[in-house]
Design an enzyme around this catalytic site. Structure first.
Site, mmCIF file in Angstrom:
data_model
loop_
_atom_site.group_PDB
_atom_site.id
_atom_site.type_symbol
_atom_site.label_atom_id
_atom_site.label_comp_id
_atom_site.label_asym_id
_atom_site.label_seq_id
_atom_site.Cartn_x
_atom_site.Cartn_y
_atom_site.Cartn_z
ATOM 1 N N ASN A 196 -3.330 5.915 -0.317
ATOM 2 C CA ASN A 196 -3.912 5.446 0.791
ATOM 3 C C ASN A 196 -2.509 5.929 1.408
ATOM 4 O OD1 ASN A 196 -4.692 4.777 3.687
ATOM 5 N ND2 ASN A 196 -4.684 2.592 2.797
ATOM 6 N N TRP A 197 -2.916 7.002 1.817
ATOM 7 C CA TRP A 197 -1.304 7.546 3.044
ATOM 8 C C TRP A 197 -1.357 6.824 4.326
ATOM 9 C CZ3 TRP A 197 -1.521 13.534 2.237
ATOM 10 C CH2 TRP A 197 -1.433 14.053 0.687
ATOM 11 N N LYS A 198 -2.602 6.605 4.860
ATOM 12 C CA LYS A 198 -1.918 5.542 6.840
ATOM 13 C C LYS A 198 -2.294 6.285 7.142
ATOM 14 C CE LYS A 198 -2.492 0.800 3.558
ATOM 15 N NZ LYS A 198 -1.871 0.166 3.339
ATOM 16 N N HIS B 255 -11.254 -1.027 5.766
ATOM 17 C CA HIS B 255 -9.622 -1.065 5.554
ATOM 18 C C HIS B 255 -8.828 -2.540 6.565
ATOM 19 C CE1 HIS B 255 -5.211 -1.019 4.865
ATOM 20 N NE2 HIS B 255 -5.941 -0.926 3.651
ATOM 21 N N GLU C 268 -6.378 -3.367 7.991
ATOM 22 C CA GLU C 268 -6.125 -2.971 9.227
ATOM 23 C C GLU C 268 -7.063 -2.257 9.495
ATOM 24 O OE1 GLU C 268 -3.225 -0.304 7.071
ATOM 25 O OE2 GLU C 268 -2.436 -1.656 5.956
ATOM 26 N N GLU D 264 -9.297 -5.648 -2.333
ATOM 27 C CA GLU D 264 -7.413 -5.456 -1.403
ATOM 28 C C GLU D 264 -7.806 -6.921 -1.226
ATOM 29 O OE1 GLU D 264 -5.878 -1.518 -1.340
ATOM 30 O OE2 GLU D 264 -6.819 -1.941 1.130
ATOM 31 N N GLY E 20 0.522 -4.668 1.648
ATOM 32 C CA GLY E 20 2.190 -4.258 2.053
ATOM 33 C C GLY E 20 3.458 -5.321 2.348
ATOM 34 N N SER F 34 -0.203 -3.741 -2.406
ATOM 35 C CA SER F 34 1.092 -3.645 -3.565
ATOM 36 C C SER F 34 0.881 -3.261 -5.048
ATOM 37 C CB SER F 34 1.884 -5.158 -3.115
ATOM 38 O OG SER F 34 2.037 -5.508 -2.241
ATOM 39 N N GLY G 281 -1.053 2.259 -1.359
ATOM 40 C CA GLY G 281 -0.705 2.400 -0.665
ATOM 41 C C GLY G 281 0.809 2.678 -0.540
ATOM 42 N N GLY G 282 1.704 2.010 -0.587
ATOM 43 C CA GLY G 282 3.717 2.795 -0.069
ATOM 44 C C GLY G 282 3.567 3.155 -1.491
HETATM 45 P P1 13P Z 1 -0.648 -1.347 0.000
HETATM 46 O O1 13P Z 1 -0.314 -0.771 -1.615
HETATM 47 O O2 13P Z 1 0.827 -0.733 0.469
HETATM 48 O O3 13P Z 1 0.224 -2.688 -0.633
HETATM 49 O O4 13P Z 1 -1.118 -1.247 0.160
HETATM 50 C C1 13P Z 1 -2.796 -0.953 0.049
HETATM 51 C C2 13P Z 1 -3.664 -0.738 0.261
HETATM 52 O O5 13P Z 1 -3.284 -0.783 2.177
HETATM 53 C C3 13P Z 1 -4.259 0.260 0.045
HETATM 54 O O6 13P Z 1 -4.857 0.851 1.294
#
Ligand code: 13P
Length: 251
Positions: free
Chosen positions: A9-11, A95, A97, A167, A173, A213, A234-235
């Protein structure tokens, strides 16, 4: 036998040219690693470039959200039909967020999921508890409730096009990861709720990812767990070697 799905997920990261460069970097690294599905969910304006770069490879490109109405006066929104027409196969819905910063509720998550499925998209449906809920010992109730509300009115046949991403919000994050045991247990709870709703056989087919994470260091242990069928990352999905190491862990 469930298949691993490793999704990035590149956000709100990567412009079209940055996405092209990234896909060109990771493509040779993951080539031939066909023991899992590999997906990157890109910002809307980046999808086209990412798809072009991924052409002919084992990388699929998805979106990060979709609106629930077919069309009309919804400024700034994108419909499922629009995503479908440009060749998008997967879309993230719900998600944390989106829930936290943009007012998404289980009700709108459910509507979006139905709209995506109706248009022939596959859904990465995200849910998970916040820190206070885990500390209060109500994680199972929270994820159980989210599972039921988010899947309301969705048939067993439609469920085949849904992947659930568990999640835990406190792990996103933050560098904090659920322990493999916590991830396995809560993914198992979600599977049990799905079994109550659709029967055990259907639940055993459902792919449930862990997200929060996940990285090159912890992926192998998380993915070794019975109820963890992949990752939503994500990251670490922004760094080719790290993401590739997670793909390796799923081989
Ligand atoms: P991180 O891997 O950066 O914690 O993010 C996870 C995430 O929100 C994937 O959708």
């Amino acid at each position: 036998m469930r298949r691993y799905v490793i999704a990035g997920n590149w956000k709100m990261n990567f412009t079209p040219s940055e996405a092209t460069a990234f896909i060109n970097e990771i493509k040779p690294l993951v080539e031939g690693k066909n023991n899992c599905d590999i997906i990157f969910c890109a910002p809307f304006v980046t999808i086209g470039a990412a798809m072009e770069a991924a052409k002919g490879s084992n990388i699929k490109i998805g979106a990060q959200n979709v609106h629930f109405e077919e069309k009309g006066a919804f400024t700034g929104e994108i419909s499922a039909k629009m995503l479908k027409e440009i060749g998008v196969e997967y879309v993230i819905i719900g998600h944390s967020e989106r829930r936290q910063y943009f007012g998404e509720t289980d009700y709108t998550v459910n509507l979006r999921t139905k709209a995506a499925l109706a248009a022939g998209l596959k859904v990465l449906l995200c849910l998970g508890e916040v820190k206070e809920e885990r500390l209060a010992g109500i994680t199972n109730e929270v994820v159980g409730m989210q599972t039921k509300l988010d899947l309301a009115g969705i048939s067993a046949e439609e469920l085949k096009n849904i992947i659930i991403a568990y999640e835990p919000v406190w792990a996103i994050g933050t560098g904090l990861t659920a322990t493999p045991e916590q991830a396995d247990e809560t993914c198992g709870v979600i599977r049990d709720v799905v079994a109550d709703l659709y029967g055990r056989e259907v639940a055993e087919e459902l792919i449930i990812q862990y997200g929060g994470s996940m990285n090159d260091k912890n992926a192998a242990e998380l993915l070794s767990k019975t109820n963890v069928d992949g990752g939503l990352i994500g990251g670490a999905s922004l760094v080719a070697e790290k993401f590739n190491a997670i793909v390796d862990a799923a081989q």
